[in-house]
Structure formats: structure tokens, C-alpha cells
Design a protein around this motif. Sequence first.
Motif, mmCIF file in Angstrom:
data_model
loop_
_atom_site.group_PDB
_atom_site.id
_atom_site.type_symbol
_atom_site.label_atom_id
_atom_site.label_comp_id
_atom_site.label_asym_id
_atom_site.label_seq_id
_atom_site.Cartn_x
_atom_site.Cartn_y
_atom_site.Cartn_z
ATOM 1 N N PHE A 44 19.570 127.381 134.887
ATOM 2 C CA PHE A 44 19.513 126.806 136.232
ATOM 3 C C PHE A 44 20.531 127.477 137.147
ATOM 4 N N TYR A 45 21.764 127.569 136.701
ATOM 5 C CA TYR A 45 22.796 128.156 137.561
ATOM 6 C C TYR A 45 22.644 129.673 137.689
ATOM 7 N N ALA A 46 22.118 130.313 136.650
ATOM 8 C CA ALA A 46 21.857 131.755 136.762
ATOM 9 C C ALA A 46 20.784 132.015 137.807
ATOM 10 N N TRP A 47 19.714 131.210 137.764
ATOM 11 C CA TRP A 47 18.640 131.377 138.738
ATOM 12 C C TRP A 47 19.098 130.951 140.131
ATOM 13 N N LEU A 48 19.885 129.901 140.198
ATOM 14 C CA LEU A 48 20.383 129.468 141.499
ATOM 15 C C LEU A 48 21.259 130.553 142.113
ATOM 16 N N GLY A 49 21.977 131.285 141.259
ATOM 17 C CA GLY A 49 22.809 132.369 141.750
ATOM 18 C C GLY A 49 22.009 133.514 142.330
ATOM 19 N N ASP A 50 20.728 133.617 141.954
ATOM 20 C CA ASP A 50 19.874 134.668 142.510
ATOM 21 C C ASP A 50 19.400 134.345 143.923
ATOM 22 N N VAL A 51 19.500 133.058 144.283
ATOM 23 C CA VAL A 51 19.089 132.642 145.620
ATOM 24 C C VAL A 51 20.101 133.169 146.640
ATOM 25 N N ASP A 52 19.653 133.416 147.838
ATOM 26 C CA ASP A 52 20.533 133.879 148.905
ATOM 27 C C ASP A 52 21.786 133.016 148.960
ATOM 28 N N ALA A 53 22.948 133.655 148.828
ATOM 29 C CA ALA A 53 24.218 132.912 148.766
ATOM 30 C C ALA A 53 24.445 132.067 150.012
ATOM 31 N N GLY A 54 23.870 132.470 151.141
ATOM 32 C CA GLY A 54 24.071 131.717 152.375
ATOM 33 C C GLY A 54 23.096 130.578 152.548
ATOM 34 N N LEU A 55 22.150 130.421 151.614
ATOM 35 C CA LEU A 55 21.124 129.391 151.774
ATOM 36 C C LEU A 55 21.664 127.997 151.462
ATOM 37 N N VAL A 56 22.363 127.853 150.334
ATOM 38 C CA VAL A 56 22.888 126.546 149.928
ATOM 39 C C VAL A 56 24.186 126.275 150.685
ATOM 40 N N PRO A 57 24.262 125.185 151.413
ATOM 41 C CA PRO A 57 25.470 124.913 152.205
ATOM 42 C C PRO A 57 26.680 124.636 151.331
ATOM 43 N N ALA A 58 27.851 124.947 151.843
ATOM 44 C CA ALA A 58 29.105 124.665 151.144
ATOM 45 C C ALA A 58 29.589 123.292 151.580
ATOM 46 N N ALA A 59 29.319 122.290 150.774
ATOM 47 C CA ALA A 59 29.709 120.917 151.095
ATOM 48 C C ALA A 59 31.157 120.686 150.677
ATOM 49 N N PRO A 60 31.777 119.604 151.162
ATOM 50 C CA PRO A 60 33.153 119.294 150.755
ATOM 51 C C PRO A 60 33.248 119.176 149.241
ATOM 52 N N PRO A 61 34.156 119.899 148.583
ATOM 53 C CA PRO A 61 34.222 119.874 147.112
ATOM 54 C C PRO A 61 34.645 118.517 146.567
ATOM 55 N N VAL A 62 33.907 118.056 145.560
ATOM 56 C CA VAL A 62 34.210 116.813 144.849
ATOM 57 C C VAL A 62 33.868 117.042 143.381
ATOM 58 N N SER A 376 15.450 122.556 154.794
ATOM 59 C CA SER A 376 14.608 123.628 154.265
ATOM 60 C C SER A 376 15.241 124.285 153.043
ATOM 61 N N TRP A 377 16.592 124.321 152.982
ATOM 62 C CA TRP A 377 17.237 124.942 151.823
ATOM 63 C C TRP A 377 16.946 124.158 150.539
ATOM 64 N N LEU A 378 16.798 122.830 150.652
ATOM 65 C CA LEU A 378 16.502 122.032 149.472
ATOM 66 C C LEU A 378 15.086 122.309 148.986
ATOM 67 N N TRP A 379 14.139 122.314 149.915
ATOM 68 C CA TRP A 379 12.755 122.612 149.548
ATOM 69 C C TRP A 379 12.633 124.006 148.950
ATOM 70 N N THR A 380 13.243 124.992 149.583
ATOM 71 C CA THR A 380 13.133 126.372 149.122
ATOM 72 C C THR A 380 13.715 126.544 147.723
ATOM 73 N N THR A 381 14.893 125.997 147.496
ATOM 74 C CA THR A 381 15.516 126.170 146.182
ATOM 75 C C THR A 381 14.755 125.421 145.095
ATOM 76 N N VAL A 382 14.307 124.198 145.377
ATOM 77 C CA VAL A 382 13.602 123.426 144.358
ATOM 78 C C VAL A 382 12.272 124.094 144.016
ATOM 79 N N VAL A 383 11.517 124.536 145.021
ATOM 80 C CA VAL A 383 10.231 125.193 144.755
ATOM 81 C C VAL A 383 10.447 126.466 143.944
ATOM 82 N N ASP A 384 11.456 127.247 144.319
ATOM 83 C CA ASP A 384 11.742 128.484 143.591
ATOM 84 C C ASP A 384 12.154 128.189 142.155
ATOM 85 N N LEU A 385 12.982 127.166 141.973
ATOM 86 C CA LEU A 385 13.446 126.836 140.634
ATOM 87 C C LEU A 385 12.340 126.237 139.768
ATOM 88 N N VAL A 386 11.436 125.439 140.372
ATOM 89 C CA VAL A 386 10.296 124.920 139.616
ATOM 90 C C VAL A 386 9.472 126.081 139.064
#
Length: 406
Positions: A44-62, A376-386
Motif C-alpha cells: 500500500f505505501y509503496a504504491w502510494l509513494g508512486d502517486v504524485d507527491a503533491g497530490l496527497v495533502p500534508a495534514a497536521p502530523p498526529v 479529488s485526491w481521495l478519489w484518485t488515490t483510492v481508485v488507483d490503489l483499488v
Amino acid sequence: MPTDRRDPTRFPSLDERAGVLERKRTLKMARSAHAYVRGSTAQFYAWLGDVDAGLVPAAPPVWICGDCHLGNLGPLADAAGKVRIRIRDLDQTVLGNPAHDVIRLGLSLSTAARGSDLPGVTTAHMLEEMVHGYRDALLGHDESLSEAHAGRAVRAVLRRATHRRWEHLAQERLERIEPTIPLGKRFWPLSEAERSAIAALVSSEAALELVGALHGRGRHHAVTVLDAAYWMKGCSSLGTLRYAVLLRIGSGKAKPSYCLIDVKEAVASVAPATPDAPAADPADRVVQGARALSPCLGDRMLPARLLGRPVVLRELMPQDLKLEIDDLTRDEAVGAARFLAAVVGHAHARQMEPADRRAWADELRLHRAGGLDAPSWLWTTVVDLVARHERGYLDHCRDFALARAG
């Protein structure tokens, strides 16, 4: 601690365990696409890393779950006995980007919907409701955590958990009510080194204080190790140290109580941590994350070392169940998506300052396209990962079938 009750030559030796466990893990992952999702966190994280780095927002770290799929959420009991749905497995927890939990949950729910033969439009509605539930929890809308809106399937698991007692736990985990651990397919005998190390571990001051506090008896009450065994359990954890330890609390004429301790090796997380996250022993990291995300679970966990490796002790409670949701209807899928996302959102929000919660909630309202009421970033990443997981699952099944044929 009693000696082995069956001929140990019938069970894998220490050297053979790794191979047996790996074959078991491969088999479990081949059973369904959703089981493959549960066992493929690293992919999952390897494939997520292939996604455009700017697509997934950088949320406050928790502190995040790191492996936020359906099976890692479920009923947990707090100190007052109240049972609620919470994050229940924190092996992969890290101080990281909460967006990763949102995406992983979206993937898990989407795969469950496909397994229930629901149309693709249901997945779109599920992701929309996920965002609504998650945002409501960020903004402090407590009604988002009402089980009344969770859907029939989730409520059924919650009701079952609420009425469970020690007898149910013993029958489910040990297949008997008698205070022994039955050696067989799931439980294997210990080596002398393992037996001695576990006895020393559970008799340590920290372990005795934890067990005494959980049972409301205090440190001075006697704790006796009745039995222990190697535990072949889980999917992603197969191949690491895992033990079941059965304890009796109390002595004399007073009626004793029993508890089942899960001793689980803590390994490095594959989930990416924020660059400035402090380095921590894997067991300390797991317990820190649990106390931040699910305090009712973290408060009954203890980091320790066993045979030179980091482990986490956790008392298993009768109410601890995982969500096994099959054959979802459209309404159940949508309701579960909103409620479970709210559970995760609540776990994240409790760690954020008000300004960070508001900023992250506002971010989730942006970048919408195509009429979808979700980023749109959520839809794009989930569809790609599915798509990637579907191919990965079929390749896994092919390789598994060929290996068995060979």
C-alpha cells in the motif's frame, strides 16, 4: 507454568516456524481481495509513494493508525465498561500524515463494497460519506459518533461485544472454558527458553502492576501463570513472535479471575513517519500511538522486551472484536463508511489544536471535481490503489496456485 501436554515433535520446530507461518500468511491473503488488502500494508505505501507527491495533502502530523482497514477497527471496552467502536490494532502506528489513514480506510471500504457486489456508484457515495463523517468528528460534532447511524452490520457487532464475558472469550480464543491453552493448529508448544522468558516477563513489577490495575485488585494480589503457548494468529503479523499467556489472579478461598495476555513482537512500521518524528523503540511507539488514538486500549498495554526483542503485552478483553462485515447492502455500506470515518476522525482530532483541526477540515472541502462531494485526491488515490491491489491480488493468487502445484 505446566509442561507441554502433547508430543512437541508434532509441531514445527523453532527453525521451521518461519516457513510454516509464511505459507499460512500467503494462504490467508489468497482467500479474498479484502484479505489481501489487510495483509499488504507495505505494498500500500509503496504504491502510494508512486502517486504524485503533491497530490496527497500534508495534514497536521498526529499519531495515525498506519494500517487503517476495517479489521483494525472494532468494539473496545473502557475502564467503566462502556463498549465503543475504536481503532483496535496499532502495530503500524506512527507520528504521521492523517490523510494516509483516510486513504487506507477508503481503500478497505471500497474493496469490501466490491466483495459485496455493490455497483461502483456506491463506492463514490461511500467516499463522500467518509469525508462527511471524518469532518464532522474534526469539528466536534458528537452526533457523528452515534452508533444509531452506523448501519445494521456495525451495530450487530457492537451488540454482540457488549454482552460478552470471560466464557465467551475463552470459548472463542481457546475453544474451551477450562483454564488451559489447547495445543493444536493455532497454539504450539514453547521451547524451554521461551517458557522461562515469558515466566520472567509476566512476573515483572510492571506486568504485575498492569494486571492488578486492570482487574481492580491491586499489585498485592497473587498472579499465577497457568499456561502459555506460541500463537499462530493474524495475517500481517505472521512470522513475528506471538504468544498467548493465561493468568489466574487471586489465591486462597476467594474466587479467582482469569485473563488472557497477548504478547506480540513490535517491529518497525512501514507507514511513513514525519521527518521530525523522534526515534522510538518499536514497542514504545506502539503503546504511545495506542494511548493517543485509543486510550482505552493503550492503558492496558505495556512495552517490554522478550528474548532480546521488543514486545507489547496486552490483556485481551471479551469485548475486543474485529469488524467482519460481509454482504453489505448499499445503505449499510454508506452508513458504515460515515461512522467509521468519524471514529478515525475523532482519534485524530483529539490530538490536534483547534486551529489545526479547522485547517484540516477546510482542506477536505477543497479540490473537488466531477460532481463528487469529496476531495479529488481521495478519489484518485483510492481508485488507483483499488486497481493496483486487484492486480496484486490476482498475481498473488497465481503465484500461490503455482507454488502449490509445484
